[in-house]
Motif scaffolding. Structure first.
Motif, PDB file in Angstrom:
ATOM      1  N   CYS A   8       4.413  82.957 -56.793  1.00 28.27           N
ATOM      2  CA  CYS A   8       5.307  82.529 -54.793  1.00 28.27           C
ATOM      3  C   CYS A   8       3.583  81.772 -54.466  1.00 28.27           C
ATOM      4  CB  CYS A   8       5.371  83.597 -53.908  1.00 28.27           C
ATOM      5  SG  CYS A   8       6.928  84.102 -54.737  1.00 28.27           S
ATOM      6  N   LYS A  38       8.951  82.487 -63.289  1.00 29.18           N
ATOM      7  CA  LYS A  38       9.874  82.143 -62.467  1.00 29.18           C
ATOM      8  C   LYS A  38       8.628  81.490 -61.196  1.00 29.18           C
ATOM      9  CE  LYS A  38      13.850  84.909 -63.266  1.00 29.18           C
ATOM     10  NZ  LYS A  38      14.572  83.904 -64.044  1.00 29.18           N
ATOM     11  N   VAL A  61       8.259  80.205 -57.314  1.00 22.47           N
ATOM     12  CA  VAL A  61       8.795  79.599 -56.506  1.00 22.47           C
ATOM     13  C   VAL A  61       7.820  78.969 -55.076  1.00 22.47           C
ATOM     14  CG1 VAL A  61       9.834  80.426 -54.206  1.00 22.47           C
ATOM     15  CG2 VAL A  61       9.903  82.416 -56.346  1.00 22.47           C
ATOM     16  N   ASP A  66      10.846  70.177 -51.979  1.00 19.94           N
ATOM     17  CA  ASP A  66      12.417  69.849 -52.926  1.00 19.94           C
ATOM     18  C   ASP A  66      11.831  68.348 -53.782  1.00 19.94           C
ATOM     19  OD1 ASP A  66      13.186  71.578 -51.340  1.00 19.94           O
ATOM     20  OD2 ASP A  66      14.758  69.643 -49.519  1.00 19.94           O
ATOM     21  N   SER A  73      10.850  69.650 -57.428  1.00 24.32           N
ATOM     22  CA  SER A  73      11.360  71.085 -57.399  1.00 24.32           C
ATOM     23  C   SER A  73      12.535  70.278 -58.924  1.00 24.32           C
ATOM     24  CB  SER A  73      12.137  72.027 -56.616  1.00 24.32           C
ATOM     25  OG  SER A  73      11.264  72.661 -56.718  1.00 24.32           O
ATOM     26  N   HIS A  90      13.041  70.818 -62.794  1.00 23.57           N
ATOM     27  CA  HIS A  90      14.179  70.658 -63.459  1.00 23.57           C
ATOM     28  C   HIS A  90      14.808  69.441 -64.655  1.00 23.57           C
ATOM     29  CE1 HIS A  90      15.271  73.739 -59.718  1.00 23.57           C
ATOM     30  NE2 HIS A  90      14.784  73.760 -60.911  1.00 23.57           N
ATOM     31  N   GLU A  93      13.040  77.467 -64.438  1.00 21.53           N
ATOM     32  CA  GLU A  93      12.562  78.825 -63.229  1.00 21.53           C
ATOM     33  C   GLU A  93      11.258  78.228 -62.429  1.00 21.53           C
ATOM     34  OE1 GLU A  93      13.970  81.302 -63.961  1.00 21.53           O
ATOM     35  OE2 GLU A  93      14.982  80.954 -66.601  1.00 21.53           O
ATOM     36  N   TYR A 118      12.004  77.447 -58.698  1.00 20.07           N
ATOM     37  CA  TYR A 118      12.567  77.543 -57.350  1.00 20.07           C
ATOM     38  C   TYR A 118      12.043  77.209 -56.018  1.00 20.07           C
ATOM     39  CZ  TYR A 118      15.128  80.901 -61.020  1.00 20.07           C
ATOM     40  OH  TYR A 118      15.388  80.713 -62.885  1.00 20.07           O
ATOM     41  N   ARG A 119      12.963  76.962 -54.918  1.00 21.25           N
ATOM     42  CA  ARG A 119      12.741  77.092 -52.753  1.00 21.25           C
ATOM     43  C   ARG A 119      12.898  77.611 -52.463  1.00 21.25           C
ATOM     44  NH1 ARG A 119      10.808  75.036 -50.407  1.00 21.25           N
ATOM     45  NH2 ARG A 119      11.633  73.576 -49.725  1.00 21.25           N
ATOM     46  N   PHE A 120      11.724  78.201 -51.640  1.00 20.86           N
ATOM     47  CA  PHE A 120      12.041  78.687 -50.694  1.00 20.86           C
ATOM     48  C   PHE A 120      11.511  78.794 -49.261  1.00 20.86           C
ATOM     49  CE2 PHE A 120      12.039  82.817 -47.611  1.00 20.86           C
ATOM     50  CZ  PHE A 120      13.414  82.841 -47.694  1.00 20.86           C
ATOM     51  N   LEU A 144      16.632  86.762 -57.020  1.00 20.97           N
ATOM     52  CA  LEU A 144      16.390  85.832 -57.881  1.00 20.97           C
ATOM     53  C   LEU A 144      16.084  86.827 -59.738  1.00 20.97           C
ATOM     54  CD1 LEU A 144      15.094  82.832 -58.849  1.00 20.97           C
ATOM     55  CD2 LEU A 144      13.129  83.701 -58.441  1.00 20.97           C
TER      56      LEU A 144
END
Length: 123
Positions: free
Chosen positions: A6, A43, A45, A65, A68, A72, A78, A80-82, A118
């Motif tokens: 993360c 992964k 994040v 964003d 990401s 992709h 692998e 991800y965003r939070f 996840l």
């Protein structure tokens, strides 16, 4: 080797005038490549932290964003965003407006369910 990494960036990057969003994006992209080279199976994040607000929050969210989406499209699925809920002060502040202990607990309470899902972690 970690299963998940993360990364919370952006608060200091946008805390002073004169930052360049393209430079920020390119630095994040280079950093991502370094992390991916060191942890090829993890992964990753990308987080926005609770200290971001207003224009800075929007800018960092948009940059992450975009990052990401780019990753992709390049085949790194692998990523991800939070986004953490911005702090408002009702839980107090730590030193220099950093999160208080209660705010940090709120962030953990927000992020943990996301990571559990996840990673398919169970109690």
């Amino acid at each position: 080797m970690p299963d998940v990494v993360c990364i919370n960036l952006g608060t200091n990057d946008t805390s002073t005038p004169g930052y360049d969003t393209n430079r920020l994006y390119n630095a994040y992209l280079a950093f991502h490549k370094t992390v991916r080279n060191n942890y090829p199976k993890a992964k990753i994040v990308w987080l926005t932290g609770c200290m971001l607000h207003g224009e800075s929050l929007s800018l960092v969210k948009n940059t992450l964003d975009r990052l990401s989406d780019t990753l992709h499209k390049a085949g790194d699925l692998e990523v991800y965003r939070f986004d953490m809920t911005p702090q408002t002060g009702e839980l107090g502040y730590g030193a220099s407006w950093h999160p208080s202990l209660l705010q940090q607990q709120r962030m953990a309470d927000e992020l943990t369910p996301f990571l559990r899902k996840l990673m398919n972690w169970t109690d």
